[in-house]
Write an enzyme that holds these catalytic residues in place. Sequence first.
Site, short mmCIF file in Angstrom:
data_model
loop_
_atom_site.label_atom_id
_atom_site.label_comp_id
_atom_site.label_asym_id
_atom_site.label_seq_id
_atom_site.Cartn_x
_atom_site.Cartn_y
_atom_site.Cartn_z
N GLY A 254 -5.32 3.66 -7.60
CA GLY A 254 -5.60 3.91 -9.03
C GLY A 254 -4.74 4.98 -9.67
O GLY A 254 -4.93 5.32 -10.83
N ASP B 276 0.83 -1.20 0.00
CA ASP B 276 0.00 0.00 0.00
C ASP B 276 0.87 1.26 0.00
O ASP B 276 1.64 1.49 0.93
CB ASP B 276 -0.88 -0.06 1.27
N ASP C 64 -10.63 4.06 -0.93
CA ASP C 64 -11.27 3.05 -0.05
C ASP C 64 -12.78 3.01 -0.21
O ASP C 64 -13.44 4.04 -0.32
CB ASP C 64 -10.96 3.38 1.42
C1 GAL Z 1 -5.49 2.25 3.05
C2 GAL Z 1 -6.01 1.13 2.18
C3 GAL Z 1 -6.96 0.31 2.99
C4 GAL Z 1 -6.24 -0.24 4.19
C5 GAL Z 1 -5.60 0.89 4.99
C6 GAL Z 1 -4.73 0.37 6.11
O1 GAL Z 1 -4.59 3.02 2.33
O2 GAL Z 1 -6.62 1.68 1.04
O3 GAL Z 1 -7.51 -0.73 2.19
O4 GAL Z 1 -5.28 -1.15 3.77
O5 GAL Z 1 -4.81 1.70 4.17
O6 GAL Z 1 -4.09 1.39 6.81
#
Ligand code: GAL
Length: 706
Positions: A488, A446, A509
């Site tokens: 994306g 991420d 999200d």
């Molecule tokens: C966001 C991600 C989520 C989750 C979260 C955890 O950036 O889009 O799906 O993984 O971080 O901190």
Amino acid sequence: MNRHQARNAGGRRWSSAPQGHKGRRWQRCASAAGLLLILLCLPAGCAREGGGWLGGWRHAPKGEVAAPSAELAARTLYLQTLDLSFCDQQWGSAQAGCSVEKNPLTLQGKVHEHGVGTHAYSALIVDLKGAAERFQAVVGVDDESADKGSVVFAVVVDGEEVVRTDVLRGGGEPQEINVDLAGARQLILTVEDGGDGIDHDHADWANARLVLVPGAVERPLATRLAAERMPLIASGTPRAPALHAPRVTGATPGRPFLFRIPATGEAPLRFEAANLPPDLTLDSDTGIITGTLAAEGTTAVPITVTSPCGTAGSTLTIVGGHRALAQTPPMGWNSWNVWGTAVDDAKVRAAADYMVSSGLASHGYQYINIDDAWEGQRDAEGRIQTNEKFPDMKALADYVHSKGLKLGIYSSPGPKTCADYEASYQHEQLDANTYAEWGIDLLKYDWCSYEKIAADHSLEELRKPYLVMREALDNCGRDIVYSLCQYGMGNVWEWGATVGGNYWRTTGDIWDSWSSMAGIGFGQNGHEVHAGPGHWNDPDMLVVGQVGWGPELHATRLTPDEQITHITLWSLLAAPLLIGCDLSQLDDFTLAVLTNTEVLEVNQDPLGKAAGRVAGNGRTEVWARPLADGALAVGLFNRGVQETTVTAEWEDLGIKGCQAVRDLWRRRDIGHYDNAYTAHVPPHGAMLLTLRAASTQPGSAETTTP
Ligand code: GAL
């Protein structure tokens, strides 16, 4: 004429008086504090001279703000004071007291202090609680669209459309709306595009207000669609044995292989496999295949499962090769949408337990993915440690593997994860090796704090960290599915496969709301060409069941029909199906939605061709994808707030002749049709069909219906 129309004075349901002069836009949109001031002051003393609206408003020249008497002012509820987060909107979000782009609400140069700025398509549902006697507004395309934009406003009262404006255009004359609500329970305000797409469709419900009945005790509230309607879908698992998707799996020769054959039926089940590649072993009681593939190549493995009720057979295709993972979209569970940072070892073990005991594993769900918040500090050698919530990651992986399931983990290419835990920057190979030693099978990577490292959002910078971890995973000695998460950026769907991603998040999200789910799901059109075996678009995890981002949970705010739309779309999109709810609290409906074998077969179809939109007509859409056996999977969607018919035209689908139509959610044949199939689809609901050229279904006894 219906009862509401009849009540609207003089046979005129709404008027179209000119709305003032062109003027300078001097006023920025009211700040929260400013708005509060306006709201406090208006009913008491900001009334201007004059009067105007029928039925009690003091007279004002046409187009001026009408000023209520003190008594009426006390009964006035401005639309902008309702919870506008309930407004379903295709672009942007509904704004209180300003336009969708947060400018003063302005129609033909006239600035309106009150109102709601929206964008086509939008729908706001108001539960009137029987407490309102009238709805009034001035509507039009906000001046911020200049002479562009074209919209139609409609007002629906207790299921009946009582107002539908002409197509209103940017710079054109606004129209007044004045609707009798006496005794009414529900008001729906919609804005549709004027027939030329939604671009520039900035639509204002200026001065929109409800006049409450004298002495009203309850107050109207914005709301979501009523959730009472339960869609009729098939549920339960037949006693006879059956084998389910996925029917193809892949692995790298020389690396650990694990696959649990998805099968249902009355226990005990016994499994047999013919032609299993050497060095793979099937446990005939559990259906779990383990070992190591010796060589590259594709092997067709006939599988049978026998129960006291009979025997079923199918073929499992095993693909041996470099990066041969995720032959179909991964199915499993992820901790984030349910537990957020409250995830711990016990919750992950419980998820694995319930994955099996609920029957989800028997329907193909395999991955148990730990999202953010497992990470501890690095030791003296730089090796990542788990935090106190995960005392022994290797033992946890062993536990998950013992059930034939796989364990996923999470990190960021930056120094910190999104939840501010230790991440992989400059420790990529060490981390990949550690994951391999623990027995990890999937990594969600991420972007998060890499934002501070990246020089910019050029393609090179966006790809760079993902290539670094790709190389580390290639060298770690274990098969680890690679999930890219960067929301994306840079059209990741166009290059995610080139950095070796097995799937990539195409969006921000998801939340458990219709606007979030539908906005993301229907927004995937066009991405389908980039998906295929080994590399999938990921519109984010599922939001059915008890969700909450932890530790407090709540039932999904999607209505049952919206949940059907969610899973129908994700199946057509060939999206990973990562459940984001508490598996210990699965109710019958949620389980039925997640385990419909025919729907899952569409998601897991080995051809791996994802759906795109083939037709759209206002709030209805038809999406389709070809399946490996020659059939077509077709989704009929109603994005509107009222039941409507949706038609799949053979011409749009590129097919001809007599087609056998099957309803997958109900698991039943509907009949044979030529040219088109039309169905009633509930608000925010969907149907998922297969269409099969009739000649390929010789045994069908269904009759043709027009
Ligand atoms: C966001 C991600 C989520 C989750 C979260 C955890 O950036 O889009 O799906 O993984 O971080 O901190």
